[in-house]
Design a protein around this motif. Sequence first.
Motif, short mmCIF file in Angstrom:
data_model
loop_
_atom_site.label_atom_id
_atom_site.label_comp_id
_atom_site.label_asym_id
_atom_site.label_seq_id
_atom_site.Cartn_x
_atom_site.Cartn_y
_atom_site.Cartn_z
N GLU A 185 0.83 -1.20 0.00
CA GLU A 185 0.00 0.00 0.00
C GLU A 185 0.87 1.26 0.00
OE1 GLU A 185 -3.65 2.16 2.42
OE2 GLU A 185 -2.58 0.51 3.38
N MET A 186 1.94 1.23 0.78
CA MET A 186 2.83 2.39 0.82
C MET A 186 3.45 2.62 -0.56
SD MET A 186 6.28 3.08 3.04
CE MET A 186 5.50 3.47 4.58
N GLY A 187 3.84 1.56 -1.22
CA GLY A 187 4.39 1.68 -2.57
C GLY A 187 3.40 2.30 -3.54
N LYS A 188 2.15 1.88 -3.44
CA LYS A 188 1.11 2.46 -4.30
C LYS A 188 0.91 3.94 -3.99
CE LYS A 188 -1.52 -1.72 -5.30
NZ LYS A 188 -2.81 -2.41 -5.18
N MET A 189 0.92 4.28 -2.72
CA MET A 189 0.73 5.68 -2.33
C MET A 189 1.89 6.55 -2.85
SD MET A 189 -2.12 5.87 -0.98
CE MET A 189 -3.18 4.46 -0.88
#
Length: 183
Positions: free
Chosen positions: A91-95
Amino acid sequence: MKIQDAKKAYAAQMDTLWTRKRDLSQALKNCQQGGAPNVDRVEISRELSAVDAQYNEAQGVMESIIERETAIHNAEVAKQQGNALSKAAEEMGKMLEIYHRIASGGQVPPEDEQRLMEYNHELYMAAKTAAMLQEGDGEKYDSLFEDEEEKNGEEKTASEIAGEAEISVPGGGGDAGLDIASE
């Protein structure tokens, strides 16, 4: 045999053996006090020793079952924690990718902007500020979250998984393989 079934079987067996030990100890005590003249104290002592040995053996097996269950439980907890960390990192990577797209002047779907804003408002504002400094129209992007579907199924807890794990125990558990002398 499942661990939870083995625990139940050995707990019942240990309870039976404990009751037998208590009864034999009481009979031996009565015999020593002269309450039962026709009872052989040596025979009662031998039987008590045999039952005590069976109880100790069953207790050892129960301890090994519990150790195994604990090991399986701990492994499952570690696996679940790893999965949670993996999802958080994804999720952090997507953000960060959404941030990059917005900051470089790209056009991202409103849902992605909303997710970034909910994830970290300061990061969203920094991306919007950087986007204002960009010249021209940016590339139009598809959502990073379109492929995600909500999971409605509940996952089992580590305790449930550990309790349902298969285990082999001496004698198959229960009273099998043990000779409990009758009164």
